[in-house]
Scaffold this motif. Structure first.
Motif, mmCIF file in Angstrom:
data_model
loop_
_atom_site.group_PDB
_atom_site.id
_atom_site.type_symbol
_atom_site.label_atom_id
_atom_site.label_comp_id
_atom_site.label_asym_id
_atom_site.label_seq_id
_atom_site.Cartn_x
_atom_site.Cartn_y
_atom_site.Cartn_z
ATOM 1 N N GLU A 97 0.880 4.066 -2.947
ATOM 2 C CA GLU A 97 0.095 5.185 -2.804
ATOM 3 C C GLU A 97 1.210 6.075 -3.084
ATOM 4 O O GLU A 97 1.276 7.355 -3.690
ATOM 5 C CB GLU A 97 0.173 5.671 -1.236
ATOM 6 C CG GLU A 97 -1.528 5.364 -0.438
ATOM 7 C CD GLU A 97 -1.297 5.297 0.296
ATOM 8 O OE1 GLU A 97 -2.054 4.300 0.829
ATOM 9 O OE2 GLU A 97 -0.302 5.470 1.125
ATOM 10 N N ARG A 118 -10.060 -6.972 -2.479
ATOM 11 C CA ARG A 118 -9.843 -5.741 -1.682
ATOM 12 C C ARG A 118 -9.377 -4.740 -2.517
ATOM 13 O O ARG A 118 -9.733 -3.685 -2.776
ATOM 14 C CB ARG A 118 -10.019 -6.619 -0.741
ATOM 15 C CG ARG A 118 -11.460 -6.162 0.264
ATOM 16 C CD ARG A 118 -11.252 -6.202 1.429
ATOM 17 N NE ARG A 118 -9.983 -6.936 2.111
ATOM 18 C CZ ARG A 118 -10.563 -7.968 2.329
ATOM 19 N NH1 ARG A 118 -11.609 -9.066 2.680
ATOM 20 N NH2 ARG A 118 -9.605 -8.494 3.680
ATOM 21 N N MET A 119 -7.940 -5.599 -2.638
ATOM 22 C CA MET A 119 -6.749 -4.729 -3.395
ATOM 23 C C MET A 119 -7.440 -4.370 -5.332
ATOM 24 O O MET A 119 -6.584 -2.937 -4.731
ATOM 25 C CB MET A 119 -5.413 -5.884 -3.417
ATOM 26 C CG MET A 119 -4.225 -5.668 -3.631
ATOM 27 S SD MET A 119 -2.923 -5.524 -2.581
ATOM 28 C CE MET A 119 -1.567 -4.364 -2.584
ATOM 29 N N ASN A 174 -10.256 -3.526 -5.600
ATOM 30 C CA ASN A 174 -10.616 -2.276 -5.544
ATOM 31 C C ASN A 174 -10.807 -1.407 -5.164
ATOM 32 O O ASN A 174 -10.482 -0.301 -5.844
ATOM 33 C CB ASN A 174 -11.609 -3.100 -4.596
ATOM 34 C CG ASN A 174 -13.172 -3.841 -5.510
ATOM 35 O OD1 ASN A 174 -12.748 -3.974 -5.994
ATOM 36 N ND2 ASN A 174 -13.745 -4.757 -4.405
ATOM 37 N N ARG A 175 -9.067 -1.251 -4.136
ATOM 38 C CA ARG A 175 -8.790 0.189 -3.927
ATOM 39 C C ARG A 175 -7.807 0.371 -4.661
ATOM 40 O O ARG A 175 -7.664 1.373 -4.938
ATOM 41 C CB ARG A 175 -7.824 0.007 -2.316
ATOM 42 C CG ARG A 175 -7.348 0.712 -1.804
ATOM 43 C CD ARG A 175 -7.099 -0.066 -0.283
ATOM 44 N NE ARG A 175 -5.977 1.108 0.266
ATOM 45 C CZ ARG A 175 -5.169 0.683 1.327
ATOM 46 N NH1 ARG A 175 -5.493 -0.240 1.669
ATOM 47 N NH2 ARG A 175 -4.750 2.209 1.398
ATOM 48 N N HIS A 176 -7.076 -0.053 -5.902
ATOM 49 C CA HIS A 176 -5.371 0.557 -6.818
ATOM 50 C C HIS A 176 -6.107 0.514 -7.656
ATOM 51 O O HIS A 176 -4.986 0.625 -8.394
ATOM 52 C CB HIS A 176 -4.677 -0.307 -5.775
ATOM 53 C CG HIS A 176 -4.507 -0.207 -4.521
ATOM 54 N ND1 HIS A 176 -3.569 0.538 -4.136
ATOM 55 C CD2 HIS A 176 -3.993 -1.158 -3.363
ATOM 56 C CE1 HIS A 176 -3.114 1.037 -2.650
ATOM 57 N NE2 HIS A 176 -3.661 -0.532 -2.113
ATOM 58 N N GLN A 177 -6.966 -0.588 -8.073
ATOM 59 C CA GLN A 177 -6.914 -0.103 -9.535
ATOM 60 C C GLN A 177 -8.875 0.102 -10.612
ATOM 61 O O GLN A 177 -8.900 0.355 -10.116
ATOM 62 C CB GLN A 177 -7.471 -2.315 -10.582
ATOM 63 C CG GLN A 177 -5.965 -2.735 -10.017
ATOM 64 C CD GLN A 177 -5.318 -4.028 -10.287
ATOM 65 O OE1 GLN A 177 -7.058 -5.125 -10.271
ATOM 66 N NE2 GLN A 177 -5.343 -4.353 -11.317
ATOM 67 N N LYS A 178 -8.555 0.611 -11.330
ATOM 68 C CA LYS A 178 -9.409 1.425 -12.313
ATOM 69 C C LYS A 178 -10.400 0.293 -12.862
ATOM 70 O O LYS A 178 -9.698 0.094 -13.914
ATOM 71 C CB LYS A 178 -8.300 2.512 -12.943
ATOM 72 C CG LYS A 178 -8.124 3.724 -12.404
ATOM 73 C CD LYS A 178 -7.806 4.881 -12.655
ATOM 74 C CE LYS A 178 -6.581 4.546 -13.767
ATOM 75 N NZ LYS A 178 -5.511 4.621 -13.906
ATOM 76 N N ASN A 234 1.076 -1.076 -0.491
ATOM 77 C CA ASN A 234 -0.376 0.159 0.166
ATOM 78 C C ASN A 234 1.149 1.245 0.153
ATOM 79 O O ASN A 234 0.588 2.147 -1.130
ATOM 80 C CB ASN A 234 -0.691 -0.066 1.582
ATOM 81 C CG ASN A 234 -2.171 -1.156 0.969
ATOM 82 O OD1 ASN A 234 -2.584 -0.628 -0.346
ATOM 83 N ND2 ASN A 234 -2.084 -1.352 2.284
#
Ligand code: ADP
Ligand code: MG
Length: 617
Positions: free
Chosen positions: A183, A204-205, A207-211, A179
């Protein structure tokens, strides 16, 4: 972790790399690498990665994931005239080196230069390498974060970040570093996630970091589910088959698949277990198709309790409710272990994997831990003394249960006299010997020609007498004669039941022919059987049922034999002439709110005695 579902079928891979329209330099490098056609994942991933999209990929180990991201990145993304444009994160130094080598190999003709950075090596040297014009940094999370923080790795021109073996990185505890790294990278970057499995944390990863990631889900690595408990039994110089038999007695599996490493072993192991009274059969590659199907059907229908098989023969077994997987031979490959044991613990049930292992298997056990994080718990086979105690207690319990509700006043008086007599111990010993010896013989000889749900009495192997009966017991000698017709002594009411015989099927011989000379269990000629649909799980006990039946049907105690309680039903010997009346009287009777649903037991049906070849085609 559980195995992620495979919800897309793999596309048929193109026959050649031509389909990917690689630049000449990359095409030649691929050829030099000896790759002739792209793997499934390479074919599926090339387009979206080359187009700059975010992609999350599940594809099993060895499927060529490295080149799947390296090829499009080298071919379409990296500009050799600029600085660091790609960052690949790997869980270990070894993997970082491997991935770096693959980039070097596939990128050499186009002039794409990778640089591996990982902990334990000189920071300065790595800084020099980055400065010398690396385009691709392949590194472990800790060290990459170091460089980012020190400013020795400038990510401003970064186009793509790829998390390789993402599930490994997460399970190794790198989430925080990952993470922190993500960032610090440009927001416009492309993010790729490659993984052999797709646990929730990866989703989850993504969802959080990909477009708007594209998901490519091919077949995943098999991960040993949490629903399996793993145990090991060390077998040193002891006879392995005897150890297996003891393990089976101890674990008392409802039904097991016993895996052997070789084809020859399957038959010898199955035969040895059969001789010890277990209900087993074997499957091996050399069996004819019809025999295979017969064995499988018998196993599926629970006519045989355990199946002995090789890995190959076990392919295609679609039995889902196997309580135990037993490794008679410990598999050399960790993957094989996971495959085998994956046959239990399915569909929301817990499963147990039990393995025998010897000194030669220690390395394989270690690899299992390393590769899959499976740490089986070691259990010890009991000592001879412990074994004796256990057997005694088991017999005591069997006798106690078996004897409930059978004692009439006359026999009770005699029993009291024997207990009080100076020679009481010897006389009781004599009775016990007869009782258990008889049971053993019945179990071994009568087998499962009557392929129904009656129990086999399994007495611990070491307690099966091998000597002919002593001279003062002529009836025993008669019973001991192999396959002679059972004497009337083998009455239904005289059979103890051990804990491993509950509701379990009798031994059945699927390969061999039925023995025409053999009759099913003999019952006292004027006794028939009643079957009622309540059993141990309904809290039924022999005495309670006997009382209920006596009360409802108004029959005398001597008209009811010794009741056998199974898990879901009970068998009640009833004087044959009374059976119909008893069934009528019990029509609406219940026990603990459970209807008795009385019906004639199998032994009361004349059709029970099968024609000689009824279980053969
Ligand atoms: P994964 O990352 O999925 O475990 P790897 O990328 O390590 O798989 O590749 C596994 C092996 O397959 C490597 O030895 C690699 O060189 C080889 N390989 C990759 N792609 C191909 C291909 N298209 N044809 C033949 N071998 C390949
Ligand atoms: Mg890989």
């Amino acid at each position: 972790m559980t195995t992620a579902p495979t919800n897309s079928t793999p596309p048929t891979p193109p026959l050649s790399f031509d389909a990917l329209k690689l630049s000449l330099a990359v095409r030649r490098a691929v050829q030099d690498a000896g790759y002739t056609r792209p793997t499934d994942v390479q074919a599926a991933v090339f387009g979206p990665v080359a187009a700059g999209k975010d992609v999350v990929v599940q594809s099993k180990t060895g499927s060529g994931k490295t080149a799947a991201f390296a090829l499009p990145l080298i071919d379409r993304i990296v500009d050799p005239a600029r600085g660091v444009q790609v960052l690949v994160l790997c869980p270990t130094r070894e993997l970082a080196l491997q991935v770096s080598v693959e980039f070097a190999r596939l990128g050499k003709l186009k002039g794409v230069v990778p640089c591996a950075i990982y902990g334990g090596a000189s920071l300065e040297k790595q800084v020099d390498e980055i400065r010398a014009g690396a385009h691709v940094i392949v590194g472990t999370p800790g060290r990459v974060l170091d460089h980012l923080k020190r400013g020795t790795f400038d990510p401003s021109e970064l186009k793509t970040v790829c998390l390789d073996e993402a599930d490994e990185m997460l399970s190794m505890g790198f989430a925080e570093e990952l993470n922190a790294i993500l960032e610090r990278l440009p927001r416009t970057r492309q993010t790729l996630l490659f993984s052999a499995t797709m646990p929730e944390a990866i989703r989850r990863m993504a969802n959080r970091h990909q477009k708007d990631p594209e998901a490519v889900l091919l077949s995943a690595d098999q991960i040993s589910p949490d629903s399996i408990d793993h145990f090991l039994y060390f077998v040193g110089s002891q006879d392995r088959v005897s150890s297996l038999a003891r393990v089976l007695e101890l674990e008392s599996p409802d039904r097991a698949i016993v895996f052997c490493n070789t084809r020859d072993e399957t038959q010898s192991v199955a035969t040895a277990l059969q001789q010890r009274g277990f209900s087993v059969d074997y499957l091996s590659g050399e069996l004819e198709q019809s025999a295979r199907e017969r064995v499988l059907a018998a196993f599926r229908e629970r006519k045989i309790q355990h199946l002995v098989a090789t890995d190959v023969a076990a392919r295609g077994i679609d039995v889902t409710d196997v309580s135990h997987v037993v490794n008679f031979g410990f598999p050399a490959e960790a993957e094989t272990y996971v495959h085998r044991t994956g046959r239990t613990g399915r569909a929301g049930r817990r499963g147990i994997a039990v393995s025998l292992f010897g000194p030669a298997d220690v390395g394989s056990v270690y690899m299992l831990r390393l590769t899959y994080g499976i740490r089986p718990i070691e259990r010890a086979l009991p000592s001879a003394a412990e074994e004796r105690t256990r057997r005694e207690l088991e017999r005591l319990a069997a006798l106690r249960e078996e004897s409930i509700g059978v004692l009439d006043a006359e026999t009770a008086a005699l029993a009291r006299r024997i207990v009080a007599h100076d020679d009481g111990e010897r006389m009781i010993g004599y009775l016990l010997k007869k009782f258990f010896y008889q049971a053993t013989q019945d179990a071994l000889e009568l087998g499962a020609r009557v392929a129904d749900e009656r129990p086999v009495v399994v007495v611990a192997p070491s307690s099966i007498p091998t000597q002919p009966a002593p001279p003062e017991a002529p009836e025993e000698a008669e019973v001991a004669a192999p396959k002679s017709a059972p004497s009337a002594e083998g009455g239904a009411g005289r059979r103890p039941r051990s804990r491993s015989a509950q509701d379990k099927p009798r031994r059945i011989d699927v390969h061999g022919g039925a023995d025409p000379g053999l009759e099913p269990e003999t019952i006292e000629s004027d006794m028939g059987e009643l079957r009622v649909a309540v059993g141990r799980r309904d809290g039924a006990r022999g005495g309670d049922l006997a009382r209920l039946i006596r009360d409802k049907a108004g029959i005398a105690p001597r008209d009811i034999g010794s009741i056998k309680i199974y898990d879901r039903f009970a068998i009640v010997p009833i004087r044959a002439e009374s059976i119909d009346a008893v069934i009528a009287a019990l029509e609406d009777a219940t026990f603990n709110d459970q209807p008795l649903s009385p019906e004639r037991g199998k032994l009361s049906e004349p059709s029970l005695v099968p024609p000689a070849s009824s279980d053969e085609e």
